[in-house]
Write an enzyme that holds these catalytic residues in place. Sequence first.
Site, PDB file in Angstrom:
ATOM      1  N   GLU A 118     -17.304  -8.863   0.158  1.00  0.00           N
ATOM      2  CA  GLU A 118     -16.828  -8.742   0.743  1.00  0.00           C
ATOM      3  C   GLU A 118     -15.351  -8.580   0.641  1.00  0.00           C
ATOM      4  O   GLU A 118     -15.150  -8.308  -0.675  1.00  0.00           O
ATOM      5  CB  GLU A 118     -17.094 -10.388   0.613  1.00  0.00           C
ATOM      6  CG  GLU A 118     -18.675 -10.631   0.228  1.00  0.00           C
ATOM      7  CD  GLU A 118     -18.494 -12.469   0.075  1.00  0.00           C
ATOM      8  OE1 GLU A 118     -17.547 -13.132  -0.123  1.00  0.00           O
ATOM      9  OE2 GLU A 118     -19.636 -12.521   0.125  1.00  0.00           O
ATOM     10  N   ASP A 122      -7.055 -12.939   1.713  1.00  0.00           N
ATOM     11  CA  ASP A 122      -5.465 -13.487   0.677  1.00  0.00           C
ATOM     12  C   ASP A 122      -5.170 -15.128   0.874  1.00  0.00           C
ATOM     13  O   ASP A 122      -4.339 -15.294   1.907  1.00  0.00           O
ATOM     14  CB  ASP A 122      -4.708 -12.870   0.250  1.00  0.00           C
ATOM     15  CG  ASP A 122      -3.977 -13.413  -0.714  1.00  0.00           C
ATOM     16  OD1 ASP A 122      -3.542 -14.089  -1.522  1.00  0.00           O
ATOM     17  OD2 ASP A 122      -2.599 -12.394  -1.019  1.00  0.00           O
ATOM     18  N   LYS A 312      -9.169  -6.808  -7.838  1.00  0.00           N
ATOM     19  CA  LYS A 312      -8.023  -6.991  -7.460  1.00  0.00           C
ATOM     20  C   LYS A 312      -6.859  -5.536  -7.165  1.00  0.00           C
ATOM     21  O   LYS A 312      -7.281  -4.850  -7.854  1.00  0.00           O
ATOM     22  CB  LYS A 312      -6.640  -7.904  -8.022  1.00  0.00           C
ATOM     23  CG  LYS A 312      -8.134  -9.423  -8.631  1.00  0.00           C
ATOM     24  CD  LYS A 312      -6.918 -10.143  -7.459  1.00  0.00           C
ATOM     25  CE  LYS A 312      -5.610 -11.061  -7.941  1.00  0.00           C
ATOM     26  NZ  LYS A 312      -4.602 -12.158  -7.281  1.00  0.00           N
ATOM     27  N   CYS A 406      34.529  -7.274   6.461  1.00  0.00           N
ATOM     28  CA  CYS A 406      33.138  -7.694   7.998  1.00  0.00           C
ATOM     29  C   CYS A 406      33.024  -5.561   8.553  1.00  0.00           C
ATOM     30  O   CYS A 406      33.791  -4.955   8.956  1.00  0.00           O
ATOM     31  CB  CYS A 406      33.182  -8.387   9.143  1.00  0.00           C
ATOM     32  SG  CYS A 406      31.739  -8.100  10.134  1.00  0.00           S
ATOM     33  N   CYS A 409      34.061  -6.043  12.579  1.00  0.00           N
ATOM     34  CA  CYS A 409      35.358  -6.395  13.126  1.00  0.00           C
ATOM     35  C   CYS A 409      35.669  -6.830  11.928  1.00  0.00           C
ATOM     36  O   CYS A 409      37.535  -6.329  12.376  1.00  0.00           O
ATOM     37  CB  CYS A 409      34.603  -7.567  13.635  1.00  0.00           C
ATOM     38  SG  CYS A 409      34.604  -8.938  12.655  1.00  0.00           S
TER      39      CYS A 409
HETATM   40  S1  IVH Z   1     -16.066 -17.275  -3.175  1.00  0.00           S
HETATM   41  C1  IVH Z   1     -17.653 -19.136  -7.332  1.00  0.00           C
HETATM   42  N1  IVH Z   1     -15.473 -15.423  -2.370  1.00  0.00           N
HETATM   43  O1  IVH Z   1      -9.995 -16.524  -4.447  1.00  0.00           O
HETATM   44  C2  IVH Z   1     -16.826 -18.242  -6.161  1.00  0.00           C
HETATM   45  N2  IVH Z   1     -13.671 -16.138  -2.841  1.00  0.00           N
HETATM   46  O2  IVH Z   1     -10.204 -16.137  -6.503  1.00  0.00           O
HETATM   47  C3  IVH Z   1     -16.347 -18.799  -5.192  1.00  0.00           C
HETATM   48  N3  IVH Z   1     -11.482 -16.280  -2.208  1.00  0.00           N
HETATM   49  O3  IVH Z   1     -10.331 -20.356  -5.121  1.00  0.00           O
HETATM   50  C4  IVH Z   1     -15.327 -17.824  -4.317  1.00  0.00           C
HETATM   51  N4  IVH Z   1     -11.878 -14.210  -0.638  1.00  0.00           N
HETATM   52  O4  IVH Z   1      -9.874 -19.048  -2.827  1.00  0.00           O
HETATM   53  C5  IVH Z   1     -14.907 -15.829  -3.288  1.00  0.00           C
HETATM   54  N5  IVH Z   1     -14.984 -13.494  -0.535  1.00  0.00           N
HETATM   55  C6  IVH Z   1     -14.166 -14.508  -1.333  1.00  0.00           C
HETATM   56  C7  IVH Z   1     -13.749 -15.127  -1.168  1.00  0.00           C
HETATM   57  C8  IVH Z   1     -12.653 -15.818  -1.806  1.00  0.00           C
HETATM   58  C9  IVH Z   1     -11.258 -15.132  -0.868  1.00  0.00           C
HETATM   59  C10 IVH Z   1     -10.635 -16.607  -2.624  1.00  0.00           C
HETATM   60  C11 IVH Z   1     -10.968 -18.287  -3.295  1.00  0.00           C
HETATM   61  C12 IVH Z   1     -11.490 -18.234  -4.512  1.00  0.00           C
HETATM   62  C13 IVH Z   1     -10.531 -17.130  -5.351  1.00  0.00           C
HETATM   63  C14 IVH Z   1     -10.724 -17.396  -6.917  1.00  0.00           C
END
Ligand code: IVH
Length: 665
Positions: A118, A122, A312, A406, A409
């Site tokens: 997935e 952010d 990341k 400036c 001007c």
């Molecule tokens: S799953 C136990 N899926 O990333 C797992 N988190 O670093 C629960 N986040 O706190 C999170 N996209 O704020 C999950 N597709 C995604 C996500 C996602 C962003 C964030 C979320 C989480 C943080 C973890």
Amino acid sequence: MTDSIHAAERIAKLRQEIERHNHLYYIEAKPELSDYEFDKLLEQLIALERQFPDLVTPDSPSQRVGGAITKEFVSVTHREPMLSLSNTYSPGDVEEFYNRVKKLLALEGVDEHEMVAELKFDGVAISLLYRDGLLVRGATRGDGVQGDDITVNIRTIPTVPLKIEDVGEIEVRGEVFMRKEDFEQLNESRPEEERFANPRNATAGTLKLQDSAEVACRRMSFVAYYLKGIRDESTAHFSRLKLLEELGFSTGNHYQLCRELHDINEFIAEWSEKRWKLPYETDGVVLKLNAVTLWDKLGATAKSPRWAIAWKYPAQQARTVLNAVVFQVGRLGTITPVAELEPVLLAGSTVSRSTLHNFDEIGRLGVMIHDRVIIEKSGEVIPKVISVVLEERPSDTQPIVIPSNCPECGTPLARTEGEVSYYCANEEECPAQIRGRLLHFASRNAMDIKSLGKALVDQLVAIRLVKDVGDLYFLQEPQLEKLERMGRKSAQNLVRALDESRAKSYERLLYALGIRHVGRATARELSQAYPSLEALMQASEEQLATVPDIGPVVAHSICDYFAKPSVPHFLEKLNAAGLPLSASESTEQINRNFEGLTVLFTGGLDRYDRLTASELVMERGGRVVNSVSKKTGLVVAGHDPGSKLDKALKLGVRVVSEDEFEAML
Ligand code: IVH
């Protein structure tokens, strides 16, 4: 009674219609209505609910406009801890994760290790609870065990369903975020010094606001990525995402089932390019084991589950050469050094400029002209110079010299004690400041004059046709036609757009004036506390500081603005231009033609249903009754009128037809 049955039907219909358009707009991105038409539907619903308060329910789309003020959010305990994910930046770690999961499952005799890949959105994680198909609680992650109950704020997010099919008591987790466009619009509406650095900060700040009406104005979005509590516990994660979509949630729609490691790597590679085209920010890819039944088997460490990992993206950096530094003059006279860079590709676009913020920042970076520099884009829309490659400093570098005058001007620059920025004090005449004020005035959140763009403003100021925003309203088509790239059509468009802007609200005008520290929210507060410019001008600093959210700095700035000698003449000009200098002038004018009149409808109307007709009368100050008496002021008789018409005629009450009624409106 019958009225209330009618109202209930009408309300139900409106709600359904509004939610359908919400879905079309936010989830399917296929809107069928303009924003204006949509707002009209919502307004109708709100008006009806106001009339029949017993019919208001928590799942009504009217509840999305906010209004509740929360002093302190109540702390709530999550049903199961909200864990975070372990992060990695290295492809090796992804492989290791995949192999580890596979091995652990093999030990259990399981050969099922499909992953769902997935996007990593952010934003800010939240948890939603639904009971009997209704949203009953929305909470922040907090420390993972306890979070804040922010249901009032969450309700305002259009992509959070308030009502879903009843599938038992479920918990949905996901991310609240701001689309890039909505983030930019929010920042545009704020004074420069109060702007958010990136959409995530803006989202976090907004979710914590105590005024849910302000939250509603800020347009946030929600994507769901986790579903717990459904009856069939063996449902795999991929199917859960599909189920979330069926229930009306947005998942972002970009997840994929990956059987093998190379599928995962392909997904990561594909999205490291495609992510730049998304309307929101993502900072990685999340991998989750598809078989939810095995999650418990793998367990979790103190902070993160073993069945998922986040890959990341590395911060987006690029190396380039700083060719020159130019100095920009803002609408408030502030001088901003801007680096002109050798064009370089970064985060999906070519970057050739980057702000250096102020002269202290230049000192801190130790940067010189011709230096090799590293620029970075990390959430922010505008990239920034983060460091100098000192080892490769060429021999021809030159220091960046603070200009003494400036650049626009020639006025000697000044610096206020304790502030980092230099400024040009020639407020009245400096062309850059004039241009800046005009563009701010015309901007979307201010008077929203689309046909007044930068190129036109440049010309109008250069040939001195316009010196302040008041002058705009006295421009004539023949003058405009002669300008470069204008012509008859564009001249007509501009004059029409200016004309239309006269109908904008007093609140917008207050913001559009561009008073230092007065953003859109402050303008709203001010317009309520002081419903006319005249009243506002007379307020003392102490009085202003008693307005909610207005501190001494803002109060001082407002008084400073109105104390300027040029202001009285300027305001006279705005008045002559027909701009709304008070709230009463600017509210959408609904007449009071039915003030004090008691109205009765009998028979059917062709163009209005009974309820709408009643609303129209009430909006205009009248009262609607159901039986005729001597006190009845007016009877509107449609086709097939009943006995009430006879009675009215006997009593000598004035009777009008639908056409006459319409004329009275
Ligand atoms: S799953 C136990 N899926 O990333 C797992 N988190 O670093 C629960 N986040 O706190 C999170 N996209 O704020 C999950 N597709 C995604 C996500 C996602 C962003 C964030 C979320 C989480 C943080 C973890």
